[in-house]
Motif scaffolding. Structure first.
Motif, mmCIF file in Angstrom:
data_model
loop_
_atom_site.group_PDB
_atom_site.id
_atom_site.type_symbol
_atom_site.label_atom_id
_atom_site.label_comp_id
_atom_site.label_asym_id
_atom_site.label_seq_id
_atom_site.Cartn_x
_atom_site.Cartn_y
_atom_site.Cartn_z
ATOM 1 N N UNK A 137 0.518 11.949 -1.068
ATOM 2 C CA UNK A 137 -0.497 11.026 -1.598
ATOM 3 C C UNK A 137 -1.359 11.672 -2.678
ATOM 4 N N UNK A 138 -1.539 12.975 -2.606
ATOM 5 C CA UNK A 138 -2.347 13.673 -3.609
ATOM 6 C C UNK A 138 -1.746 13.561 -5.009
ATOM 7 N N UNK A 139 -0.450 13.296 -5.068
ATOM 8 C CA UNK A 139 0.241 13.274 -6.357
ATOM 9 C C UNK A 139 0.437 11.865 -6.922
ATOM 10 N N UNK A 140 0.067 10.826 -6.166
ATOM 11 C CA UNK A 140 0.389 9.467 -6.616
ATOM 12 C C UNK A 140 -0.839 8.629 -6.992
ATOM 13 N N UNK A 141 -2.044 9.163 -6.777
ATOM 14 C CA UNK A 141 -3.265 8.492 -7.220
ATOM 15 C C UNK A 141 -3.382 7.062 -6.701
ATOM 16 N N UNK A 142 -3.036 6.871 -5.419
ATOM 17 C CA UNK A 142 -3.142 5.566 -4.758
ATOM 18 C C UNK A 142 -2.322 4.476 -5.451
ATOM 19 N N UNK A 143 -1.255 4.874 -6.107
ATOM 20 C CA UNK A 143 -0.391 3.949 -6.847
ATOM 21 C C UNK A 143 0.889 3.726 -6.024
ATOM 22 N N UNK A 173 0.851 -1.172 0.000
ATOM 23 C CA UNK A 173 0.000 0.000 0.000
ATOM 24 C C UNK A 173 0.899 1.238 0.000
ATOM 25 N N UNK A 174 0.433 2.323 -0.610
ATOM 26 C CA UNK A 174 1.280 3.525 -0.688
ATOM 27 C C UNK A 174 1.827 3.984 0.665
ATOM 28 N N UNK A 175 1.021 3.902 1.717
ATOM 29 C CA UNK A 175 1.500 4.383 3.015
ATOM 30 C C UNK A 175 2.625 3.508 3.545
ATOM 31 N N UNK A 176 2.558 2.193 3.311
ATOM 32 C CA UNK A 176 3.649 1.311 3.738
ATOM 33 C C UNK A 176 4.948 1.676 3.028
ATOM 34 N N UNK A 177 4.842 1.947 1.733
ATOM 35 C CA UNK A 177 6.027 2.329 0.958
ATOM 36 C C UNK A 177 6.614 3.638 1.496
#
Length: 274
Positions: free
Chosen positions: A160-166, A97-101
């Motif tokens: 996160x606003x810039x990565x689109x949940x990727x 998940x993006x937050x883990x990264x």
């Protein structure tokens, strides 16, 4: 290669992984402190290195937790004077998940820098791991401020606003953050007579890289095609550069990132402009 100081310890985070293990094996003249997330993985890595004649000890550590990193720092001091840390620990975006990264690759790096800065002394070295993908993210005042301060409460939400949940895109941003932290910390670490450097690997066939090659074979093959040297790298390719960077032969290199990518970044940036 001449060692920094045979009585000093070198800490290797992610020491049970492919690149961490290769770095350890390139440093036989040093006292090694191996750390990774899993106790079992650390024990296995230390056992294997000791069997091969290395002077190695180990401790598990979650680099996203300050208390764990402090414990690692103190553990390393119990085994000798601090000579350097090779911070290979991290995750790719695959299956994450993006937050883990963000937390593992960037917050963890920021914590490691802060805590090991406290024990940095003359001729000690901090080696960070960025990525060629960190170089593909352009400057931006809004997310760069967040990347430079990843432990702040709102930093993740800003990026996160810039990565689109990727998660793969978050990986790229996090690795840009590592490059920013490298530059930001060079002066204060330099005032201690210590150095901080980073390396940016390209397509490296670690266990993580092999998994990515299986899951995204077409993508990996395309990357090899645009790599000027026409091949992937090995963990040993990375380890030999790291070995140089922590040696006294690199004692006038700090605040610099070294690309170890077979030339692929040049091709990726060129494609991005077309």
């Amino acid at each position: 290669m001449e060692a920094i100081n045979k009585k000093k310890t070198i800490v290797i985070t992610g020491g049970a992984g492919g690149i961490g293990t290769a770095c350890a094996k390139a440093l036989k003249d040093h006292k090694l402190v191996i750390t990774d997330y899993s106790n079992d993985a650390v024990d296995e890595a230390v056992k294997s290195l000791t069997k091969e004649g290395y002077d190695a000890v180990g401790i598990a550590c979650d680099i996203t937790k300050k208390d764990d990193v402090v414990k690692l720092m103190k553990f390393s001091l119990n085994h000798g004077d601090f000579g350097g840390i090779i911070h290979t620990a991290g995750v790719s975006g695959s299956g994450q998940k993006p937050k883990n990264v963000f937390n593992i690759d960037l917050v963890g790096t920021d914590i490691v820098i802060d805590e090991f800065y406290k024990i940095a002394t003359k001729n000690s070295v901090l080696v960070l791991f960025s990525s060629i993908m960190g170089h593909t993210i352009p400057p931006n005042d809004e997310y760069d401020a967040a990347l430079l301060n990843p432990q702040k409460e709102d930093s993740f939400s800003t990026v996160a606003k810039f990565v689109n949940d990727d998660a793969d895109m978050m990986y790229n941003f996090a690795k840009r953050g590592v490059l920013l932290l490298l530059k930001e910390n060079a002066f204060r670490i330099g005032q201690k007579g210590a150095r901080i450097v980073s390396v940016s690997p390209g397509v490296i066939m670690t266990p993580m890289g092999l998994k990515a090659a299986e899951e995204h074979a077409d993508r990996i093959n395309k990357m090899i095609e645009v790599t000027p040297l026409g091949k992937t790298g090995t963990p040993e390719d990375i380890a030999e550069v790291v070995k140089f960077l922590i040696s006294d032969k690199a004692n006038f290199i700090t605040g610099s990132d070294i690309l170890i990518d077979g030339g692929i970044l040049t091709s990726l940036l060129k494609e991005g402009k077309e």
